[in-house]
Design a protein around this motif. Structure first.
Motif, mmCIF file in Angstrom:
data_model
loop_
_atom_site.group_PDB
_atom_site.id
_atom_site.type_symbol
_atom_site.label_atom_id
_atom_site.label_comp_id
_atom_site.label_asym_id
_atom_site.label_seq_id
_atom_site.Cartn_x
_atom_site.Cartn_y
_atom_site.Cartn_z
ATOM 1 N N SER A 1 0.712 -1.171 -0.010
ATOM 2 C CA SER A 1 -0.069 0.027 -0.025
ATOM 3 C C SER A 1 0.854 1.258 0.145
ATOM 4 N N PHE A 2 0.459 2.342 -0.695
ATOM 5 C CA PHE A 2 1.273 3.579 -0.757
ATOM 6 C C PHE A 2 0.287 4.846 -0.930
ATOM 7 N N GLU A 3 0.690 5.768 -0.617
ATOM 8 C CA GLU A 3 0.040 7.272 -1.060
ATOM 9 C C GLU A 3 1.152 7.840 -1.934
ATOM 10 N N ALA A 4 0.538 8.210 -3.139
ATOM 11 C CA ALA A 4 1.431 9.066 -3.993
ATOM 12 C C ALA A 4 0.663 9.908 -4.929
ATOM 13 N N SER B 1 -3.333 5.436 -5.078
ATOM 14 C CA SER B 1 -2.894 4.334 -3.847
ATOM 15 C C SER B 1 -2.819 3.004 -4.544
ATOM 16 N N ASP C 1 7.417 9.057 -7.666
ATOM 17 C CA ASP C 1 7.978 8.694 -6.510
ATOM 18 C C ASP C 1 9.576 9.361 -6.165
ATOM 19 N N LYS D 1 10.353 6.314 -1.734
ATOM 20 C CA LYS D 1 9.342 5.627 -0.649
ATOM 21 C C LYS D 1 8.855 4.550 -1.002
ATOM 22 N N LEU D 2 8.148 4.524 -2.113
ATOM 23 C CA LEU D 2 7.392 3.442 -2.868
ATOM 24 C C LEU D 2 8.629 2.444 -3.320
ATOM 25 N N GLU E 1 9.615 0.335 -0.312
ATOM 26 C CA GLU E 1 8.642 -0.775 -0.007
ATOM 27 C C GLU E 1 8.651 -1.879 -1.096
#
Lengths: 153, 173
Positions: B43-46, B56, B123, B127-128, B131
């Protein structure tokens, strides 16, 4: 004023610890954490450069991983949790210290096996060398006598 | 006589030599197996690179796709770009992750070389990428319609690599 500032700075000293890794400064609020950070940066391997740990490498990904380790330490995660976090994303490769498992068994006991094998071989060879000489057979004795006689004359 | 024992070290050395020969001669020895294969996409927020809207893991299309990690600073990404355009023309869904890059540069690049991506996830700080266990670019993930990572290729995509990946990609349909 200046003197006061110096005193303030001195007072501040024991409260903070600084870990300097590859020229980057990571401030910590206690020395124990700074030491753990240094240890982790040394025990974790850079996935890009393969033969360097996070502390030695200046590959961008190593910098990112160091920052992440720092962040997780500040979140009060244990060393184990931090290593697990990285292993979940980069695999066991990031550990210089591999886990003891069936598929890593040879890695762990391989050197021991090699050493035992070497010692065993050495013992066998030495034993062969130290074996008492076999008594001569009658024929050999006769031959020896003859050689002695020939030598004397 | 136990003289034959003396040949054991030689035999062991030769056996190790063969093992090292095989290991060192392997293609893609820098490619690490990803522990994320078989796991859901993290899961991610970008933000989307072009539209700027929030993105997401739920924004991923519900069909088999390639998720391609790229950057304008990465020469190999440039080398594979034409092939990605070709794949997109064949109707293959490609989602881009613009990894540790400058958004403006990335937009220019897409304008100049064509845009094979359904959309791009910006990104900038990696960060992603972290992950996803990304340690370089380009890297490409095979993601199925449920959003599960089914495979990963490290290095550029080209005809030869695609020959190997295509059966796996088709199997996800």
């Amino acid at each position: 004023m200046m003197q006061r500032l110096c005193w303030l700075a001195l007072l501040w000293l024991p409260l903070t610890a600084l870990a300097v890794v590859d020229g980057h400064k990571y401030p910590f609020d206690d020395a124990e954490k700074a030491e753990r950070f240094r240890q982790l940066a040394e025990d974790l391997r850079c996935p890009k450069c393969q033969n360097q740990n996070l502390a030695d490498s200046n590959a961008p990904v190593a910098v990112d991983l160091r920052d992440k380790v720092y962040e997780l330490l500040q979140e009060d995660q244990s060393d184990e949790q931090i290593v697990d976090y990285l292993v979940a994303r980069y695999g066991d490769f990031v550990r210089y210290n591999p886990p003891f498992r069936l598929d890593t068994l040879l890695l762990w006991i391989g050197p021991l096996l090699a050493m035992l094998f070497g010692i065993g071989l050495l013992v066998l060879i030495r034993r062969g060398q130290n074996a008492a000489p076999k008594p001569l057979t009658d024929a050999e004795k006769a031959q020896l006598e003859q050689l002695k006689k020939a030598n004397r004359s | 006589m136990t003289r034959w024992l003396l040949f054991i070290p030689l035999a062991v050395t030769l056996a190790m030599g063969v093992l090292f020969w095989i290991g060192l001669g392997k293609e893609d020895k820098d490619a690490l197996p990803s522990p994320l294969v078989g796991q859901p996409f993290p899961s991610f927020e970008a933000k989307a690179l072009l539209s700027g809207e929030a993105i997401s893991a739920a924004s991923l299309p519900a069909k088999p796709m390639l998720v391609n990690v790229w950057a304008t600073w990465c020469p190999t990404c440039k080398a594979e770009h034409a092939f990605l355009n070709q794949l997109a023309k064949q109707g293959i869904t490609i989602v881009g992750i613009n990894y540790k890059d400058d958004d403006a540069k990335a937009r220019e690049w897409l304008k100049a070389y064509g845009d094979p991506y359904d959309f791009n996830i910006s990104d900038p700080d990696g960060k992603l990428g972290l992950e996803l266990g990304v340690y370089g670019a380009p890297e490409t993930f095979l993601v199925d319609s449920q959003g599960t990572i089914r495979g990963k290729h490290i290095g550029d995509l080209n005809t030869r690599v695609w020959q190997k990946l295509q059966p796996q990609f088709e199997a996800m349909k």
